[in-house]
Design a protein around this motif. Structure first.
Motif, PDB file in Angstrom:
ATOM      1  N   VAL A   4     100.537  73.735  -2.547  1.00 57.87           N
ATOM      2  CA  VAL A   4     101.032  72.150  -2.505  1.00 57.87           C
ATOM      3  C   VAL A   4     100.936  72.605  -0.629  1.00 57.87           C
ATOM      4  O   VAL A   4     101.602  73.017   0.042  1.00 57.87           O
ATOM      5  CB  VAL A   4     102.037  71.526  -2.387  1.00 57.87           C
ATOM      6  CG1 VAL A   4     102.270  69.949  -1.813  1.00 57.87           C
ATOM      7  CG2 VAL A   4     101.782  71.889  -4.074  1.00 57.87           C
ATOM      8  N   VAL A   5      99.814  71.743  -0.410  1.00 54.95           N
ATOM      9  CA  VAL A   5      99.546  71.840   1.000  1.00 54.95           C
ATOM     10  C   VAL A   5      99.862  70.448   2.188  1.00 54.95           C
ATOM     11  O   VAL A   5      98.697  69.274   0.901  1.00 54.95           O
ATOM     12  CB  VAL A   5      97.881  72.527   1.668  1.00 54.95           C
ATOM     13  CG1 VAL A   5      97.940  72.437   2.967  1.00 54.95           C
ATOM     14  CG2 VAL A   5      98.234  74.126   0.989  1.00 54.95           C
ATOM     15  N   LYS A   6     100.063  70.022   2.666  1.00 52.97           N
ATOM     16  CA  LYS A   6     100.115  68.529   3.456  1.00 52.97           C
ATOM     17  C   LYS A   6      99.351  68.607   4.881  1.00 52.97           C
ATOM     18  O   LYS A   6      99.456  69.624   5.198  1.00 52.97           O
ATOM     19  CB  LYS A   6     101.719  68.279   3.974  1.00 52.97           C
ATOM     20  CG  LYS A   6     103.165  68.447   3.278  1.00 52.97           C
ATOM     21  CD  LYS A   6     104.688  67.705   3.314  1.00 52.97           C
ATOM     22  CE  LYS A   6     105.280  68.258   2.494  1.00 52.97           C
ATOM     23  NZ  LYS A   6     106.646  67.244   3.039  1.00 52.97           N
ATOM     24  N   SER A  18      95.546  56.386   8.820  1.00 51.06           N
ATOM     25  CA  SER A  18      95.453  56.057   7.556  1.00 51.06           C
ATOM     26  C   SER A  18      94.773  55.672   6.773  1.00 51.06           C
ATOM     27  O   SER A  18      93.591  55.806   7.894  1.00 51.06           O
ATOM     28  CB  SER A  18      96.402  54.835   7.204  1.00 51.06           C
ATOM     29  OG  SER A  18      96.168  53.458   7.635  1.00 51.06           O
ATOM     30  N   MET A  19      94.109  55.560   5.331  1.00 55.99           N
ATOM     31  CA  MET A  19      93.212  55.062   3.943  1.00 55.99           C
ATOM     32  C   MET A  19      92.328  56.534   4.452  1.00 55.99           C
ATOM     33  O   MET A  19      90.988  56.375   4.934  1.00 55.99           O
ATOM     34  CB  MET A  19      92.650  54.126   4.974  1.00 55.99           C
ATOM     35  CG  MET A  19      93.778  53.234   4.076  1.00 55.99           C
ATOM     36  SD  MET A  19      94.470  53.052   2.842  1.00 55.99           S
ATOM     37  CE  MET A  19      93.449  53.562   1.424  1.00 55.99           C
ATOM     38  N   ASN A  36     100.958  57.436   8.192  1.00 56.49           N
ATOM     39  CA  ASN A  36     101.724  58.656   8.788  1.00 56.49           C
ATOM     40  C   ASN A  36     100.215  59.397   8.948  1.00 56.49           C
ATOM     41  O   ASN A  36     100.662  60.208   9.606  1.00 56.49           O
ATOM     42  CB  ASN A  36     102.323  59.078   8.938  1.00 56.49           C
ATOM     43  CG  ASN A  36     103.705  58.079   8.699  1.00 56.49           C
ATOM     44  OD1 ASN A  36     103.826  57.394   9.537  1.00 56.49           O
ATOM     45  ND2 ASN A  36     104.892  58.325   7.764  1.00 56.49           N
ATOM     46  N   GLY A  37      98.842  59.159   8.141  1.00 54.56           N
ATOM     47  CA  GLY A  37      98.188  60.542   7.828  1.00 54.56           C
ATOM     48  C   GLY A  37      98.368  61.370   7.653  1.00 54.56           C
ATOM     49  O   GLY A  37      97.355  62.435   7.180  1.00 54.56           O
ATOM     50  N   SER A  70      96.932  70.216  10.408  1.00 57.97           N
ATOM     51  CA  SER A  70      96.097  68.820  11.138  1.00 57.97           C
ATOM     52  C   SER A  70      94.181  68.782  11.147  1.00 57.97           C
ATOM     53  O   SER A  70      94.460  69.774  12.006  1.00 57.97           O
ATOM     54  CB  SER A  70      96.448  68.682  12.305  1.00 57.97           C
ATOM     55  OG  SER A  70      97.996  68.102  11.994  1.00 57.97           O
ATOM     56  N   PHE A  71      94.073  67.873  10.701  1.00 53.51           N
ATOM     57  CA  PHE A  71      92.427  68.065  11.028  1.00 53.51           C
ATOM     58  C   PHE A  71      92.216  66.595  11.772  1.00 53.51           C
ATOM     59  O   PHE A  71      92.874  65.538  11.408  1.00 53.51           O
ATOM     60  CB  PHE A  71      92.101  67.890   9.987  1.00 53.51           C
ATOM     61  CG  PHE A  71      92.162  69.619   9.264  1.00 53.51           C
ATOM     62  CD1 PHE A  71      91.454  70.561   9.687  1.00 53.51           C
ATOM     63  CD2 PHE A  71      92.762  69.353   8.517  1.00 53.51           C
ATOM     64  CE1 PHE A  71      91.452  72.068   8.942  1.00 53.51           C
ATOM     65  CE2 PHE A  71      93.268  70.635   7.027  1.00 53.51           C
ATOM     66  CZ  PHE A  71      92.278  71.871   7.702  1.00 53.51           C
TER      67      PHE A  71
END
Length: 78
Positions: A4-6, A18-19, A36-37, A70-71
């Motif tokens: 699992v990766v956030k 978002s979205m 929150n992205g 983060s990307f």
């Protein structure tokens, strides 16, 4: 074995967006980032490709993908 990766999708200033669409090559599941992205992605295999808004963000061994990662909206590592 699953991992699992956030995944955070951020703008150029590092703020969550978002979205945004987050998906992997090996599944048909498409995730949308929350306010929150953040999107939580489950990788089933040892190798996979991660896409952010259709742009390749990561490709390779899932064990090398940090959580959280983060990307930007165009798939570049932040």
């Amino acid at each position: 074995m699953s991992k699992v990766v956030k995944v955070y999708v951020v703008d150029d200033a590092g703020n969550g967006v978002s979205m945004q669409t987050v998906s992997t090559y090996n599944t048909d599941t498409v995730h949308k980032t929350d306010e929150n992205g953040l999107a939580t992605v489950i990788f089933e295999g040892s190798e996979d490709t991660l896409y952010v808004n259709g742009f390749k963000a990561f490709s390779g061994y899932v064990s090398k993908l940090d959580s959280p990662s983060s990307f930007t909206r165009v798939g570049k590592a932040f």
